[in-house]
Design a protein around this motif. Structure first.
Motif, PDB file in Angstrom:
ATOM      1  N   SER A  23      13.579  54.793  14.880  1.00 52.56           N
ATOM      2  CA  SER A  23      13.948  55.983  14.112  1.00 52.56           C
ATOM      3  C   SER A  23      13.613  57.282  14.826  1.00 52.56           C
ATOM      4  O   SER A  23      14.344  58.265  14.719  1.00 52.56           O
ATOM      5  N   GLY A  51      12.956  60.431  12.872  1.00 49.68           N
ATOM      6  CA  GLY A  51      12.286  59.410  12.075  1.00 49.68           C
ATOM      7  C   GLY A  51      11.260  59.984  11.111  1.00 49.68           C
ATOM      8  O   GLY A  51      11.507  60.987  10.448  1.00 49.68           O
ATOM      9  N   ASN A  84      16.142  58.121  17.267  1.00 53.02           N
ATOM     10  CA  ASN A  84      17.458  58.296  16.647  1.00 53.02           C
ATOM     11  C   ASN A  84      17.606  59.703  16.116  1.00 53.02           C
ATOM     12  O   ASN A  84      18.582  60.390  16.380  1.00 53.02           O
ATOM     13  N   CYS A  85      16.634  60.141  15.310  1.00 51.92           N
ATOM     14  CA  CYS A  85      16.773  61.440  14.660  1.00 51.92           C
ATOM     15  C   CYS A  85      15.438  62.004  14.220  1.00 51.92           C
ATOM     16  O   CYS A  85      15.366  62.731  13.251  1.00 51.92           O
ATOM     17  N   ASP A  99      19.287  62.272  21.196  1.00 56.13           N
ATOM     18  CA  ASP A  99      20.664  62.653  21.485  1.00 56.13           C
ATOM     19  C   ASP A  99      20.847  64.160  21.491  1.00 56.13           C
ATOM     20  O   ASP A  99      21.944  64.655  21.742  1.00 56.13           O
ATOM     21  N   TYR A 110      22.525  53.226  18.930  1.00 56.59           N
ATOM     22  CA  TYR A 110      21.373  53.617  18.129  1.00 56.59           C
ATOM     23  C   TYR A 110      20.844  52.367  17.438  1.00 56.59           C
ATOM     24  O   TYR A 110      21.593  51.671  16.748  1.00 56.59           O
TER      25      TYR A 110
END
Lengths: 137, 167, 196
Positions: free
Chosen positions: B110, B116, B113-114, B129, B137
């Motif tokens: 997580s 988390g 990814n973003c 990203d 992802y």
């Protein structure tokens, strides 16, 4: 969405049933109380609902209001799999499932909507028998 | 057989497009997919799951296609596992730039990814990203080692069908 | 070492200015800032306390009382620990550096300086340790707002039976008369943001 097959343990055994893989939603139990969305530390549960009125069924009775769930989404890119939502839900609408194979190239596709959460319910393992209970479930 | 544009070196400083026929494209993709060298940028807890994936119980080498690499300059796949802090993001961008083409990125967990659990932190980059393009992802906190194996297979499929995202 | 002994060690060095308590199971001595180094030296050197091992130095935001600085030191010989605690002002707060007493305080004081804004006079190299270059503000203070929590709409703000359309409708929120729930750490809407 097939249950997890192969590539788990080298023996081919699936992950343990209480593994925290993904969260499924049992819509029949959800009353849109918003408790899971409020308790979530990552703010990753998105709920929309509206109110419907049911006219009184008896003479001089009161009209009943009912909350109807429109949107229930969990953003699994944000989710930290803590389980607070599942513990907070007073109506047992959320369940753990050991499925883990839902990675992909699109970050937005990791936000699972109602349909997908409903499908995850098919992978939720049955509740184990608790010796404290009087009878098996 | 249709003529399908095959893009070579489409990243920064790449050489542009080379038009090639379908069988040629398939051959090149298969060559790229044949043995992906994986480099782990282990930043936090997810790095431990990556290590668990590379030991013999849930082995990265078992699918037969990947191997660990000593450094970024020999790698094709960079796995970002763990929380990307603002200070570290600069280094990750530099490591990514050091990798030769073709290169792919797997965001593992997580945090990468973003953001988390640290989505609201004052010093965390909310998703790797924001610095580099990501191909796969993997959700989880942390994801199971088997999830990493699955995501590598997803990446393999994407490469063979030439669907891997570019910057 | 008992609380009485610790108080005796501090009183020998600094008179009646200190007080001893127990916090989180550890003997804690509250020291006025002007006696900070004197008491710390006494606790390190006095054979009754003999705390030569520096564990950590940090601070916490004590709201109206200011910023509290706490130091935990340990005695390897006696196997007991002591927390030294003091209070400094929120703006312009400063303390003498403990690097002359325990060298290990160096990086801890750098971190406390960047996170809370407390200056340590006499520190050999007081500059940020962990935060990236150009970071503005002191993040661990309570008034430091986490921007993501303001920028992202809290999903729990809606009441049961509301949707996003209700929140943004021209008539205003359907429960406008009832005060909206706010998640922790998020100021009133309009109170903090790029327009302020």
């Amino acid at each position: 969405m097939t249950p997890n097959a192969g590539l788990s343990e080298p023996s081919g055994a699936p992950p343990p049933p209480r593994s925290r893989g993904v969260i499924g939603l049992h819509e029949a139990n959800c009353t849109s109380c918003m408790l899971c969305a409020r308790e979530c530390p990552d703010w990753c549960i998105y709920i929309d609902s509206h109110t419907e009125t049911q006219p009184a069924t008896t003479e001089g009775g009161r009209d009943r209001t009912r909350h109807v769930l429109d949107r229930f989404a969990i953003d699994f890119s944000l989710c930290m799999y803590c389980g607070i939502c599942i513990e907070a839900c007073p109506f047992d609408a959320l369940f753990w499932s050991p499925e883990f194979d839902y990675a992909g190239p699109d970050l937005l596709a990791l936000t699972h909507e109602r349909d997908q959460l409903r499908e995850w319910m098919t992978t939720v393992p049955p509740r184990p028998d608790d010796p404290a209970d009087g009878e098996a479930h | 057989m249709g003529v399908t544009p095959l893009t070579i070196g489409s990243g920064p400083g790449g050489v542009g497009q080379l038009v090639a026929a379908e069988p040629m494209r398939f051959q090149v993709n298969l060559g790229r997919d044949f043995s992906l060298w994986v480099f782990n940028v282990g930043l936090a807890c997810c790095a431990v799951e990556f290590v668990a994936a590379s030991i013999s119980r849930a082995d990265i080498i078992r699918p037969g296609k990947t191997a660990s690499t000593p450094g970024a300059a020999q790698a094709e796949v960079m796995v970002v596992s763990g929380t990307v802090t603002d200070k570290m993001a600069v280094a990750i961008k530099r490591i990514y730039d050091e990798m030769p083409e073709p290169k792919y990125v797997i965001s593992f967990g997580s945090c990468s990814n973003c953001g988390g659990p640290y989505w609201d932190s004052y010093c965390v980059t909310k998703g790797v990203d924001q610095m580099i393009p990501v191909d796969v992802y993997v959700p989880g906190c942390p994801p199971r080692p088997e999830a990493l194996l699955r995501s590598l297979l997803t990446l393999h499929d994407a490469i063979v069908s030439a669907d891997a995202a570019r910057s | 070492m008992s609380a009485v002994e610790l108080l005796a060690v501090a009183t020998d060095a600094a008179g009646d200015s200190t007080s001893v308590d127990t916090s989180f199971g550890c003997l804690t001595i509250d020291v006025p800032p002007e006696r900070w180094v004197v008491v710390a030296t006494a606790i390190r050197d006095d054979p009754r306390s003999d705390c030569g091992f520096f564990d950590w130095l940090s601070a916490y935001d004590d709201r109206d009382a200011g910023l509290a600085v706490a130091v935990h030191v340990w005695s390897v010989g006696h196997k007991h620990g002591v927390i030294l605690r003091t209070q400094v002002a929120r703006t312009g707060g400063w303390l003498p550096s403990l690097t002359t007493v325990w060298r290990g305080a160096d990086w801890h004081e750098r971190e406390t300086f960047e996170m809370f804004g407390i200056r340590f006079e006499g520190h050999p190299d007081l500059r940020p340790l962990l935060l990236p270059d150009g970071f503005e503000g002191h993040p661990l203070r309570k008034e430091f707002v986490l921007a993501s929590r303001v920028a992202k709409a809290w999903p729990g703000q809606k009441e049961p039976g509301e949707s996003d359309a209700d929140l943004s409708s021209a008539d205003g929120p359907s429960r406008a008369r009832r005060r909206r729930l706010r998640p922790p750490g998020v100021p009133e809407s309009g109170a903090w943001g790029p327009d302020q």
